[in-house]
Design a protein around this motif. Structure first.
Motif, PDB file in Angstrom:
ATOM      1  N   ALA A 117      70.570  21.364  58.676  1.00  0.00           N
ATOM      2  CA  ALA A 117      70.741  21.969  59.998  1.00  0.00           C
ATOM      3  C   ALA A 117      71.671  23.182  59.980  1.00  0.00           C
ATOM      4  CB  ALA A 117      71.285  20.923  60.972  1.00  0.00           C
ATOM      5  N   LEU A 118      72.627  23.203  59.071  1.00  0.00           N
ATOM      6  CA  LEU A 118      73.584  24.310  59.044  1.00  0.00           C
ATOM      7  C   LEU A 118      73.022  25.558  58.364  1.00  0.00           C
ATOM      8  CD1 LEU A 118      76.951  22.487  58.249  1.00  0.00           C
ATOM      9  CD2 LEU A 118      76.191  23.444  60.432  1.00  0.00           C
ATOM     10  N   LEU A 119      72.053  25.380  57.489  1.00  0.00           N
ATOM     11  CA  LEU A 119      71.514  26.538  56.756  1.00  0.00           C
ATOM     12  C   LEU A 119      71.024  27.657  57.684  1.00  0.00           C
ATOM     13  CD1 LEU A 119      69.581  24.787  53.825  1.00  0.00           C
ATOM     14  CD2 LEU A 119      71.666  26.164  53.675  1.00  0.00           C
ATOM     15  N   PRO A 120      70.212  27.375  58.706  1.00  0.00           N
ATOM     16  CA  PRO A 120      69.734  28.473  59.552  1.00  0.00           C
ATOM     17  C   PRO A 120      70.781  29.035  60.505  1.00  0.00           C
ATOM     18  CG  PRO A 120      68.914  26.377  60.368  1.00  0.00           C
ATOM     19  CD  PRO A 120      69.569  26.090  59.057  1.00  0.00           C
ATOM     20  N   VAL A 121      71.928  28.375  60.619  1.00  0.00           N
ATOM     21  CA  VAL A 121      72.993  28.884  61.502  1.00  0.00           C
ATOM     22  C   VAL A 121      73.847  29.924  60.785  1.00  0.00           C
ATOM     23  CG1 VAL A 121      74.937  28.225  62.980  1.00  0.00           C
ATOM     24  CG2 VAL A 121      73.034  26.649  62.661  1.00  0.00           C
ATOM     25  N   ILE A 122      73.931  29.847  59.469  1.00  0.00           N
ATOM     26  CA  ILE A 122      74.810  30.717  58.680  1.00  0.00           C
ATOM     27  C   ILE A 122      74.613  32.199  58.982  1.00  0.00           C
ATOM     28  CG2 ILE A 122      75.369  31.484  56.334  1.00  0.00           C
ATOM     29  CD1 ILE A 122      74.873  28.603  55.408  1.00  0.00           C
ATOM     30  N   PRO A 123      73.360  32.709  59.061  1.00  0.00           N
ATOM     31  CA  PRO A 123      73.189  34.155  59.310  1.00  0.00           C
ATOM     32  C   PRO A 123      73.836  34.639  60.595  1.00  0.00           C
ATOM     33  CG  PRO A 123      71.126  33.178  58.590  1.00  0.00           C
ATOM     34  CD  PRO A 123      72.069  32.042  58.852  1.00  0.00           C
ATOM     35  N   GLN A 165      54.866  21.843  54.530  1.00  0.00           N
ATOM     36  CA  GLN A 165      56.213  21.882  55.111  1.00  0.00           C
ATOM     37  C   GLN A 165      56.474  23.214  55.805  1.00  0.00           C
ATOM     38  OE1 GLN A 165      56.892  18.300  54.691  1.00  0.00           O
ATOM     39  NE2 GLN A 165      58.879  19.303  54.885  1.00  0.00           N
ATOM     40  N   VAL A 166      56.060  24.296  55.158  1.00  0.00           N
ATOM     41  CA  VAL A 166      56.309  25.623  55.725  1.00  0.00           C
ATOM     42  C   VAL A 166      55.514  25.828  57.010  1.00  0.00           C
ATOM     43  CG1 VAL A 166      55.990  28.102  55.347  1.00  0.00           C
ATOM     44  CG2 VAL A 166      56.942  26.664  53.523  1.00  0.00           C
ATOM     45  N   VAL A 167      54.249  25.422  57.011  1.00  0.00           N
ATOM     46  CA  VAL A 167      53.403  25.591  58.197  1.00  0.00           C
ATOM     47  C   VAL A 167      53.969  24.809  59.386  1.00  0.00           C
ATOM     48  CG1 VAL A 167      51.147  25.041  59.197  1.00  0.00           C
ATOM     49  CG2 VAL A 167      51.291  26.134  56.949  1.00  0.00           C
ATOM     50  N   ILE A 168      54.400  23.565  59.138  1.00  0.00           N
ATOM     51  CA  ILE A 168      54.978  22.753  60.218  1.00  0.00           C
ATOM     52  C   ILE A 168      56.221  23.435  60.777  1.00  0.00           C
ATOM     53  CG2 ILE A 168      56.114  20.568  60.757  1.00  0.00           C
ATOM     54  CD1 ILE A 168      54.263  19.241  58.719  1.00  0.00           C
ATOM     55  N   LEU A 169      57.065  23.946  59.877  1.00  0.00           N
ATOM     56  CA  LEU A 169      58.289  24.623  60.330  1.00  0.00           C
ATOM     57  C   LEU A 169      57.958  25.866  61.153  1.00  0.00           C
ATOM     58  CD1 LEU A 169      61.615  25.155  58.652  1.00  0.00           C
ATOM     59  CD2 LEU A 169      60.344  27.229  59.181  1.00  0.00           C
ATOM     60  N   LEU A 170      57.008  26.671  60.695  1.00  0.00           N
ATOM     61  CA  LEU A 170      56.658  27.896  61.417  1.00  0.00           C
ATOM     62  C   LEU A 170      56.054  27.593  62.781  1.00  0.00           C
ATOM     63  CD1 LEU A 170      55.196  30.106  58.537  1.00  0.00           C
ATOM     64  CD2 LEU A 170      57.420  30.333  59.680  1.00  0.00           C
ATOM     65  N   VAL A 186      66.337  25.157  62.815  1.00  0.00           N
ATOM     66  CA  VAL A 186      65.621  26.440  62.804  1.00  0.00           C
ATOM     67  C   VAL A 186      64.933  26.631  64.155  1.00  0.00           C
ATOM     68  CG1 VAL A 186      63.717  27.727  61.802  1.00  0.00           C
ATOM     69  CG2 VAL A 186      65.274  26.525  60.313  1.00  0.00           C
ATOM     70  N   SER A 187      64.310  25.566  64.634  1.00  0.00           N
ATOM     71  CA  SER A 187      63.639  25.640  65.931  1.00  0.00           C
ATOM     72  C   SER A 187      64.641  25.893  67.056  1.00  0.00           C
ATOM     73  CB  SER A 187      62.885  24.334  66.204  1.00  0.00           C
ATOM     74  OG  SER A 187      61.936  24.086  65.197  1.00  0.00           O
ATOM     75  N   LEU A 188      65.772  25.189  67.004  1.00  0.00           N
ATOM     76  CA  LEU A 188      66.783  25.353  68.051  1.00  0.00           C
ATOM     77  C   LEU A 188      67.358  26.764  68.060  1.00  0.00           C
ATOM     78  CD1 LEU A 188      68.509  23.944  70.237  1.00  0.00           C
ATOM     79  CD2 LEU A 188      70.129  23.338  68.435  1.00  0.00           C
ATOM     80  N   VAL A 189      67.717  27.248  66.885  1.00  0.00           N
ATOM     81  CA  VAL A 189      68.291  28.587  66.776  1.00  0.00           C
ATOM     82  C   VAL A 189      67.305  29.643  67.265  1.00  0.00           C
ATOM     83  CG1 VAL A 189      68.929  30.357  65.083  1.00  0.00           C
ATOM     84  CG2 VAL A 189      69.959  28.085  64.955  1.00  0.00           C
ATOM     85  N   LEU A 190      66.040  29.524  66.871  1.00  0.00           N
ATOM     86  CA  LEU A 190      65.043  30.504  67.304  1.00  0.00           C
ATOM     87  C   LEU A 190      64.739  30.381  68.793  1.00  0.00           C
ATOM     88  CD1 LEU A 190      63.594  32.722  65.650  1.00  0.00           C
ATOM     89  CD2 LEU A 190      64.875  31.057  64.306  1.00  0.00           C
ATOM     90  N   GLY A 191      64.871  29.166  69.332  1.00  0.00           N
ATOM     91  CA  GLY A 191      64.702  29.002  70.765  1.00  0.00           C
ATOM     92  C   GLY A 191      65.775  29.739  71.549  1.00  0.00           C
ATOM     93  N   ALA A 224      69.367  38.498  62.325  1.00  0.00           N
ATOM     94  CA  ALA A 224      69.792  37.115  62.121  1.00  0.00           C
ATOM     95  C   ALA A 224      68.616  36.160  62.273  1.00  0.00           C
ATOM     96  CB  ALA A 224      70.899  36.751  63.110  1.00  0.00           C
ATOM     97  N   SER A 225      67.731  36.458  63.230  1.00  0.00           N
ATOM     98  CA  SER A 225      66.559  35.596  63.447  1.00  0.00           C
ATOM     99  C   SER A 225      65.651  35.586  62.221  1.00  0.00           C
ATOM    100  CB  SER A 225      65.770  36.075  64.666  1.00  0.00           C
ATOM    101  OG  SER A 225      66.527  35.962  65.846  1.00  0.00           O
ATOM    102  N   VAL A 226      65.394  36.776  61.675  1.00  0.00           N
ATOM    103  CA  VAL A 226      64.531  36.874  60.497  1.00  0.00           C
ATOM    104  C   VAL A 226      65.162  36.160  59.310  1.00  0.00           C
ATOM    105  CG1 VAL A 226      63.557  38.469  58.800  1.00  0.00           C
ATOM    106  CG2 VAL A 226      63.437  39.017  61.245  1.00  0.00           C
ATOM    107  N   THR A 227      66.473  36.318  59.157  1.00  0.00           N
ATOM    108  CA  THR A 227      67.162  35.649  58.050  1.00  0.00           C
ATOM    109  C   THR A 227      67.104  34.137  58.205  1.00  0.00           C
ATOM    110  OG1 THR A 227      68.676  37.538  57.881  1.00  0.00           O
ATOM    111  CG2 THR A 227      69.305  35.515  56.741  1.00  0.00           C
ATOM    112  N   SER A 228      67.280  33.644  59.438  1.00  0.00           N
ATOM    113  CA  SER A 228      67.189  32.203  59.690  1.00  0.00           C
ATOM    114  C   SER A 228      65.809  31.664  59.336  1.00  0.00           C
ATOM    115  CB  SER A 228      67.503  31.892  61.155  1.00  0.00           C
ATOM    116  OG  SER A 228      68.866  32.090  61.442  1.00  0.00           O
ATOM    117  N   ILE A 229      64.774  32.402  59.747  1.00  0.00           N
ATOM    118  CA  ILE A 229      63.411  31.974  59.440  1.00  0.00           C
ATOM    119  C   ILE A 229      63.177  31.990  57.933  1.00  0.00           C
ATOM    120  CG2 ILE A 229      60.970  32.547  59.681  1.00  0.00           C
ATOM    121  CD1 ILE A 229      61.589  33.644  62.453  1.00  0.00           C
TER     122      ILE A 229
END
Length: 238
Positions: A166-172, A215-220, A36-41, A181-186
Motif C-alpha cells: 500500500a505504501l509503494l504508490p504513495v511514495i511519489p 495482475q496488471v490488467v486487474i490493477l489497471l 493505487v486505486s485510492l491514490v488515483l481516485g 506523481a499519478s503516472v509514477t504511482s501507476i
C-alpha cells in the motif's frame, strides 16, 4: 521401517496449505491494488498532493489492520473447525476402533493395496492412537494436524505485506504532484503487480506471462474506475 508406516511428505512437492505464504501474497497484492486505486481516485478529484498523501497513508494503515484482523479471524476459525473435527475423530477412534480400522483399510485399498495388505497396514497404524489420528485426518479431511497454520503469524504477515504494497504508490507524492506523481504511482503499481504475478506463476507453476498480465490488467481496471469516479465527483465534493 515397516511398509505400512505413515508416509513422509514427498520433498519434491510443495506445501500448498501453509498460511504464511498465502498471507504474504494476498497481503501485498491487496495493499497494492487498494492504494493505487485510492491514490488515483484522489488524484482524479484534483485534490492537493498533501491530501493524496494523507488519504494514501490512512488507507495503508487502515487496510493493513483490516487485512490482519480478517486473516486472524479466518485462520482461527479454520483451526477451530479442524480441532473440532479432530476431537470428534479422536472419540470415534477410542469408541469404535474396529470400525475405524476397516475405514482406514478401505482408504488403503483405494490407494492400490490388496485387502490383506490394507487390513494389516490399518491394524498396525491403529496401535498408536496419536499416529492413527494423524493418518485418519490426512485420509478423511486432507489435512495434517502437525502443520496447522498460525493465526497470529498469518495476521502479522498480512499486516506487514499489505503495508508494503500500500505504501509503494504513495511514495511519489512525497516528491512530486499532479500528473507526474499519478503516472509514477501507476508505473510502480504495474511493475509491482507484474512481480507479484511472476511470484504467483512460479509458486503454482503456471505461465509467468499469463499470471503477470492478469495482475496488471486487474490493477489497471481498478485504478481506471476509481480515477473516473474521482474525476466525476471531485468538483461536486469540493
Amino acid at each position: 521401517m515397516s511398509m505400512f508406516s505413515v508416509p513422509m511428505q514427498n520433498e519434491d512437492h510443495r506445501a500448498v496449505s501453509g498460511g504464511l505464504a498465502r498471507a504474504a501474497v494476498f497481503g501485498i497484492s491487496d495493499g497494492l491494488m487498494t492504494n493505487v486505486s485510492l491514490v488515483l481516485g484522489f488524484a482524479g478529484g484534483g485534490v492537493a498532493a498533501n491530501v493524496v498523501r494523507l488519504g494514501g497513508m490512512a488507507g495503508a494503515v487502515a487496510g493493513a489492520f483490516s487485512m490482519a484482523a480478517g486473516e486472524w479471524i479466518s485462520v482461527s476459525a479454520q483451526n477451530e473447525l479442524v480441532h473440532r473435527e479432530l476431537e470428534m475423530e479422536r472419540r470415534e477412534l477410542a469408541k469404535n476402533p474396529e470400525k475405524e480400522t476397516l475405514e482406514l483399510a478401505a482408504f488403503y485399498e483405494s490407494h492400490g493395496m490388496t485387502r490383506d495388505q490394507a487390513i494389516a497396514g490399518a491394524t498396525e497404524v491403529m496401535q498408536d492412537p496419536e499416529r492413527a489420528l494423524i493418518v485418519h485426518a490426512k485420509e478423511e479431511f486432507g489435512i495434517d494436524p502437525t502443520e496447522m497454520p498460525s493465526a497470529i503469524g498469518a495476521a502479522l504477515m498480512s499486516f506487514v505485506m499489505f503495508l508494503v504494497g500500500a505504501l509503494l504508490p504513495v511514495i511519489p507524492w512525497y516528491f512530486s504532484e499532479g500528473t507526474g506523481a499519478s503516472v509514477t504511482s501507476i508505473t510502480i503499481g504495474v511493475v509491482s503487480a507484474a512481480i507479484v504475478g511472476v511470484a504467483l506463476g512460479r509458486s503454482t507453476e503456471r505461465s509467468l506471462v499469463r499470471t503477470s498480465v492478469r495482475q496488471v490488467v486487474i490493477l489497471l481496471l481498478a485504478t481506471a474506475a476509481t480515477f473516473v469516479i474521482g474525476k466525476a465527483l471531485g468538483t461536486q465534493i469540493s
